[in-house]
Design a protein around this motif. Structure first.
Motif, mmCIF file in Angstrom:
data_model
loop_
_atom_site.group_PDB
_atom_site.id
_atom_site.type_symbol
_atom_site.label_atom_id
_atom_site.label_comp_id
_atom_site.label_asym_id
_atom_site.label_seq_id
_atom_site.Cartn_x
_atom_site.Cartn_y
_atom_site.Cartn_z
ATOM 1 N N ASP A 97 -58.580 -11.871 -10.129
ATOM 2 C CA ASP A 97 -58.922 -11.607 -11.526
ATOM 3 C C ASP A 97 -58.310 -12.703 -12.385
ATOM 4 O OD1 ASP A 97 -59.495 -10.653 -14.041
ATOM 5 O OD2 ASP A 97 -58.965 -8.584 -13.577
ATOM 6 N N TYR A 98 -59.148 -13.639 -12.782
ATOM 7 C CA TYR A 98 -58.663 -14.843 -13.463
ATOM 8 C C TYR A 98 -57.834 -14.506 -14.696
ATOM 9 C CZ TYR A 98 -58.785 -19.687 -15.127
ATOM 10 O OH TYR A 98 -58.436 -20.955 -15.532
ATOM 11 N N ARG A 99 -58.350 -13.609 -15.543
ATOM 12 C CA ARG A 99 -57.705 -13.408 -16.843
ATOM 13 C C ARG A 99 -56.364 -12.692 -16.761
ATOM 14 N NH1 ARG A 99 -62.351 -9.439 -19.227
ATOM 15 N NH2 ARG A 99 -61.955 -7.558 -17.976
ATOM 16 N N THR A 100 -56.096 -11.983 -15.660
ATOM 17 C CA THR A 100 -54.816 -11.279 -15.545
ATOM 18 C C THR A 100 -53.873 -11.924 -14.529
ATOM 19 O OG1 THR A 100 -55.657 -9.766 -13.842
ATOM 20 C CG2 THR A 100 -55.930 -9.098 -16.158
ATOM 21 N N SER A 101 -54.311 -12.986 -13.865
ATOM 22 C CA SER A 101 -53.486 -13.580 -12.816
ATOM 23 C C SER A 101 -52.208 -14.195 -13.392
ATOM 24 C CB SER A 101 -54.276 -14.659 -12.076
ATOM 25 O OG SER A 101 -53.448 -15.303 -11.123
ATOM 26 N N ARG A 102 -51.115 -13.928 -12.701
ATOM 27 C CA ARG A 102 -49.830 -14.509 -13.088
ATOM 28 C C ARG A 102 -49.513 -15.768 -12.293
ATOM 29 N NH1 ARG A 102 -45.934 -9.089 -13.335
ATOM 30 N NH2 ARG A 102 -47.158 -7.953 -14.937
ATOM 31 N N HIS A 103 -50.435 -16.169 -11.439
ATOM 32 C CA HIS A 103 -50.180 -17.308 -10.551
ATOM 33 C C HIS A 103 -50.757 -18.616 -11.102
ATOM 34 C CE1 HIS A 103 -48.699 -14.633 -7.386
ATOM 35 N NE2 HIS A 103 -49.684 -13.830 -7.723
ATOM 36 N N ILE A 104 -51.422 -18.560 -12.235
ATOM 37 C CA ILE A 104 -51.978 -19.764 -12.858
ATOM 38 C C ILE A 104 -51.662 -19.740 -14.348
ATOM 39 C CG2 ILE A 104 -53.863 -19.983 -11.191
ATOM 40 C CD1 ILE A 104 -55.709 -18.710 -13.322
ATOM 41 N N SER A 105 -51.755 -20.902 -14.972
ATOM 42 C CA SER A 105 -51.654 -20.969 -16.425
ATOM 43 C C SER A 105 -53.033 -20.651 -17.018
ATOM 44 C CB SER A 105 -51.174 -22.356 -16.866
ATOM 45 O OG SER A 105 -52.074 -23.352 -16.416
ATOM 46 N N HIS A 106 -53.084 -20.433 -18.313
ATOM 47 C CA HIS A 106 -54.316 -19.877 -18.886
ATOM 48 C C HIS A 106 -54.857 -20.704 -20.056
ATOM 49 C CE1 HIS A 106 -54.507 -16.143 -16.513
ATOM 50 N NE2 HIS A 106 -53.191 -16.278 -16.449
ATOM 51 N N GLU A 107 -54.835 -22.019 -19.894
ATOM 52 C CA GLU A 107 -55.369 -22.897 -20.948
ATOM 53 C C GLU A 107 -56.882 -22.767 -21.112
ATOM 54 O OE1 GLU A 107 -51.692 -24.935 -19.255
ATOM 55 O OE2 GLU A 107 -53.423 -23.800 -18.490
#
Length: 295
Positions: A97-107
């Protein structure tokens, strides 16, 4: 949920491996084809990708199955978002789930949200241990992407890698063919360049680059000061075979070089000899040079 695949055999740190693509954008032909194959193999509704450009930044240049243009032209920096993480690590990464993932930044959440993507995987395109781009596959629902999707994405990336290798070879040969040559071995260098270009041209997917290679082949073949003695029309593959024969290659070596079967090479050679009125391989080469078909 997220995962990071282990580095492939012979891998290593590729974080400094990004290179500038300077071929003028023709790589989009190969990239578009790979994205279509990826979607067909996996059933994923969306695939997109891009190559490293000047400034060592990934630019999303091709979309397949996208509902909007939100991702097109997006610049992805090393380490930023899922694609930037893939660039930095040089290995596949994915989030459920891209929008809730804590493993990536969200630029890049805005563009991803606009397209409605949730589960996304990213695979690097690596040529000679250097990252040249990234392929993405995505779902609009939050569910794990299995091994089938990963395998298909890696296979698609390998296809692009091979296409880029061929493209790099083509540009290197074109540059060498344009260099002035002098000295006792100059004419032999011209003939070697001509043979190499003829062998490479059929492997080029981009029609513009392939046409450029063949145009240079034509100029090299017509470089002799003497005008052709007579006009003979040979099929492109007949010329390819004769160019290899002229370099001293056997039928087996010619077949390997051109990606043909030895029996097929023999057939092309017989046909060319008949058209040229030649009885031996050497006579065929000489006749082809006199006809302006070989340098």
């Amino acid at each position: 949920m997220s995962w990071i695949a282990p580095p492939p055999d012979g891998g290593g740190d590729r974080r400094r491996g990004a290179v500038v693509v300077t071929a003028g954008g023709g790589e989009g032909v190969e990239l578009r084809a790979a994205l279509v194959r990826l979607r067909r193999a996996t059933g994923l509704p969306v695939a997109f990708g891009g190559l490293i450009e000047e400034g060592l930044r990934l630019r999303i240049g091709e979309l397949s199955g996208a509902a909007t243009g939100a991702l097109r032209g997006l610049g992805v920096s090393n380490g930023s978002g899922l694609g930037g993480k893939t660039l930095a690590l040089g290995r596949p990464c994915a989030v459920t789930d891209y929008r809730t993932s804590r493993h990536i930044s969200h630029e890049y959440d805005s563009a991803v949200e606009t397209e409605g993507l949730r589960s996304v995987l990213a695979v690097p395109v690596v040529v000679r241990r250097r990252v040249r781009g990234v392929l993405y596959g995505a779902l609009r629902t939050a569910q794990p992407l299995g091994d089938r999707a990963l395998t298909a994405a890696v296979d698609a990336a390998r296809d692009i890698e091979q296409a880029l290798v061929v493209r790099d070879e083509a540009h290197a040969l074109l540059a060498a063919a344009r260099e002035p040559v002098a000295g006792p071995g100059a004419w032999e260098q011209v003939r070697e360049a001509h043979g190499a270009l003829r062998a490479l041209a059929p492997r080029i997917v981009d029609p513009a680059l392939r046409a450029e290679l063949l145009a240079v082949c034509g100029r090299l073949a017509g470089a002799s000061a003497a005008p052709p003695e007579h006009t003979v029309r040979l099929a492109p593959r007949e010329v390819d075979v004769l160019a290899c024969v002229a370099s001293g290659a056997t039928n087996t070596a010619t077949a390997a070089r051109l990606g043909l079967r030895p029996e097929t090479v023999k057939g092309y050679l017989r046909s060319a000899m008949r058209k040229l009125g030649a009885h031996t391989r050497l006579e065929a080469v000489v006749a082809a040079r006199r006809a302006g078909l070989l340098p």
